[in-house]
Design an enzyme around this catalytic site. Sequence first.
Site: not given
Length: 186
Positions: A80, A111, A134, A152, A175
Amino acid sequence: MFKKTSLRRKLKGLSIKLFCKRKKITITDTPSFSGAWPYISNKGVIRLGGQCSFRSFRLHQTITVQAEATLEIGEGSFFNDGVNICASQSIKIGRNAKIGDMTYVFDTDFHQLSPDRDVKKASVVIGNNVWVGANSMILAGSSIGDNSVIAAGSIVVGEIPPNCLAAGTPAKVIKSLNIPDGWLRQ
């Protein structure tokens, strides 16, 4: 009308194939690009399985594969808006994975944390039928088992077993999921 639509589809498919060839991406079938095409910097190896889909109407995806690194994406996977992937060694994303908006997948820390520690570089594996929500981050050395869901905003820094829901910073299993064989997320 049908002929124009069919011709447009063929031309877009040809354009995508030429784009992949120019970016040295090995494809088994033409991927789907909806909206803006991803920014791709490939100095290593990129392999895309059939029916991969990249959707970008608000934010470009950015895919970087450094020299001698490999990015493998399984068939039917979906990416997405704003997904950012950087492979310095190896990133493998399984079949039918769903990667949500603004998700970052990195196999390096880029780094040093301190002078006495080397830059961390470790392979990342995202299994089959995984859904990454997301604004998540999948960091160097992470492994996510088949059929799992990453909530998310989570940050994965280790191993997430198959068939579970994980959330948080760092992501922890919250879960178990009962996923029947052959079931795929839509």
